[in-house]
Scaffold this active site. Structure first.
Site, short mmCIF file in Angstrom:
data_model
loop_
_atom_site.label_atom_id
_atom_site.label_comp_id
_atom_site.label_asym_id
_atom_site.label_seq_id
_atom_site.Cartn_x
_atom_site.Cartn_y
_atom_site.Cartn_z
CE1 TYR A 51 -4.19 1.02 -0.41
CE2 TYR A 51 -4.49 -1.14 0.59
CZ TYR A 51 -4.99 -0.07 -0.15
OH TYR A 51 -6.27 -0.12 -0.60
CD GLU A 53 -4.97 5.42 0.00
OE1 GLU A 53 -5.13 6.25 0.89
OE2 GLU A 53 -5.74 4.47 -0.22
CG ASP A 197 -6.61 10.31 -24.70
OD1 ASP A 197 -5.61 9.57 -24.69
OD2 ASP A 197 -7.76 9.91 -24.39
CB THR A 223 -3.03 3.66 -22.46
OG1 THR A 223 -2.61 3.59 -23.83
CG2 THR A 223 -4.49 4.07 -22.40
CE LYS A 226 -5.64 1.93 -25.68
NZ LYS A 226 -6.68 2.97 -25.82
NE ARG A 232 -5.08 -4.54 -20.24
CZ ARG A 232 -5.38 -4.17 -21.50
NH1 ARG A 232 -6.14 -3.13 -21.74
NH2 ARG A 232 -4.94 -4.88 -22.53
C1 LIG Z 1 -7.71 3.35 -25.03
C2 LIG Z 1 -8.02 4.79 -24.87
C3 LIG Z 1 -8.33 5.33 -23.62
C4 LIG Z 1 -8.67 4.54 -22.39
O1 LIG Z 1 -7.84 3.62 -21.97
P1 LIG Z 1 -8.28 2.51 -20.90
O2 LIG Z 1 -6.97 2.14 -20.32
O3 LIG Z 1 -8.97 1.45 -21.66
O4 LIG Z 1 -9.18 3.17 -19.89
C5 LIG Z 1 -8.49 6.71 -23.53
N1 LIG Z 1 -8.37 7.48 -24.62
C6 LIG Z 1 -8.10 6.99 -25.83
C7 LIG Z 1 -7.98 7.93 -26.98
C8 LIG Z 1 -7.92 5.62 -26.00
O5 LIG Z 1 -7.70 5.14 -27.23
#
Ligand SMILES: *Cc1c(COP(=O)(O)O)cnc(C)c1O
Length: 414
Positions: A51, A53, A197, A223, A226, A232
């Site tokens: 933990y 936090e 994003d 993220t 990807k 993840r």
């Molecule tokens: C995949 C994605 C997310 C969210 O990711 P998670 O880890 O699945 O919550 C946010 N924004 C964009 C543009 C994405 O492609």
């Protein structure tokens, strides 16, 4: 293998069958990748027990000396990799990274502009089924009907009309370069903040193969799993201006205790992304995507916007008279895994769609190159032009398995 096989055979079998499935199929889901053995090891470590936090040196628990080092490593590497002033590596996912960014930049009820879902946006970009559409007022922009490219003049017009507090750039199904500088300019014209994003393209940005949003955005969300090929999870970058507000917005506003094993794996992933091999990998991801797009076009399929500049492409299936759902199911029966996806101005509902999305990060991590991409394009065409024909599926499935047997999934083998 370890003890799980004996202690919990039921669950162990699920994992082994999933390993087989990944090994024996061609994974073309644009949001997926294969994490390295090193990343998997960090994720499977005892750091999950801790933990922590708070933030390094400022925790609400004792015993954090080692996890502090792990988080510092992850933060420092993220900053160095993306040339950012500040990084927060705690978001459990891309969704929570966006949530924290909105907490900083918006008040409940504020208006923000983002790309429409069916034009390539994401659920967290204002969809009514997401917190983002429930808490804030979504003002959509999209692509041009003819070119299927982002229409920046139209984005500017909408921004001038609605004067949003925030403009969000970034997408889940847009295959072209995004002009972050232009977005910054539009945001400045109307006094809005800019959030980028980069969830999908983070790996390309890290390798210098897509212009970086960092010099232009107030906050960048992403993220790690990807194109970046880590565990993840999510992370945030920003200028020093937002550092302490973002720290609070992630923990405790959006989350509780951080996932220290995942944060350690993020540090490993950022370290891997600084190596020259990672640049060659991302170049191969791009080359493979371009080749897949051109081979599909040569075979008569229509690729949305006429091609790709990144790791993904969208195919419009309307000329074939089939839906995204039918194509996805047929391809899966043949061992090729992809996802149905809305195309811009899609007449069909999201569960059906008229498109299918393909991405090359995962197959490229397995070592697939030009010969394989050319063959995969032919196999895709064979399946989507023979929907409902089990014999075709079987033939393709056999060839897919032969192809896959030559390319072990990295995390399982290296
Ligand atoms: C995949 C994605 C997310 C969210 O990711 P998670 O880890 O699945 O919550 C946010 N924004 C964009 C543009 C994405 O492609």
């Amino acid at each position: 293998m370890g003890v799980l096989e004996h202690s919990d055979p039921e669950l162990w079998q699920v994992i082994s069958r999933e390993q087989r499935r990944q090994q024996d199929t061609i994974g073309l889901i644009a949001a997926e990748n294969h994490a390295s053995r090193a990343v998997l090891e960090a994720m499977a470590s005892v750091l999950t027990d801790k933990y922590a936090e708070g933030y390094p040196q400022h925790r609400y628990y004792g015993g954090c000396s080692e996890v502090d080092v792990a988080e510092e490593l992850a933060r420092e590497r993220a900053k160095r990799l993306f040339h950012a002033e500040y990084a927060n590596v705690q978001p459990h996912s891309g969704t929570q990274a966006n949530m924290a960014a909105y907490f900083v930049l918006l008040q409940p009820g504020s208006g923000f502009m983002a790309m429409k879902l069916d034009h390539g946006g994401h659920l967290t970009h204002g969809s009514l089924v997401s917190f983002s559409g429930k808490l804030y007022r979504f003002i959509p922009y999209g692509v041009d009907r003819e070119t299927e490219l982002l229409d920046y003049d139209e984005v500017e017009r909408i921004a001038r009309e609605h004067r949003p507090k925030l403009i969000l750039a970034g997408a889940s199904a847009y295959s072209r370069v995004i002009d972050f500088e232009r977005f910054r300019h539009i945001a400045d014209l109307v006094g809005a903040r800019l959030l980028v994003d980069m969830a999908h393209i983070a790996g390309l940005v890290a390798a210098g193969m897509h212009p970086s949003p960092v010099p232009h955005a107030d906050i960048v969300s992403s993220t790690t799993h990807k194109t970046l090929r880590g565990p993840r999870g999510g992370f945030l970058l920003s200028t020093a201006e937002f550092a302490s507000r973002l720290d609070d917005a992630v923990c405790p506003e959006a989350q509780g205790g951080p996932l220290m094993h995942i944060i350690a794996a993020k540090a490993v992933c950022f370290g891997e992304a600084m190596k020259p091999e990672f640049v060659s990998y991302q170049q191969a991801v791009l080359d493979n995507a371009r080749l897949l797009a051109s081979e599909l076009q040569r075979g008569g399929l229509r690729v949305v916007s006429g091609g790709t500049d990144n790791h993904l492409l969208l195919v419009d299936l309307r000329d074939l008279g089939i839906t995204g759902k039918a194509a996805e199911e047929a391809l899966e029966a043949a061992g090729i895994v992809a996802n149905r996806n809305a195309i811009p101005f899609d007449p069909r509902p999201p569960r059906v769609t008229s498109g299918i999305r393909f991405g090359t990060p995962a197959v490229t991590s397995r070592g697939f190159g030009p010969d394989e991409m050319t063959r995969i394009a032919q196999l895709i065409i064979k399946v989507v032009t023979n929907i409902g024909d089990d014999k075709t599926y079987k033939e393709v499935r056999q060839e897919v398995e032969d192809l896959c047997s030559r390319f072990p999934v990295p995390g399982l083998s290296d």
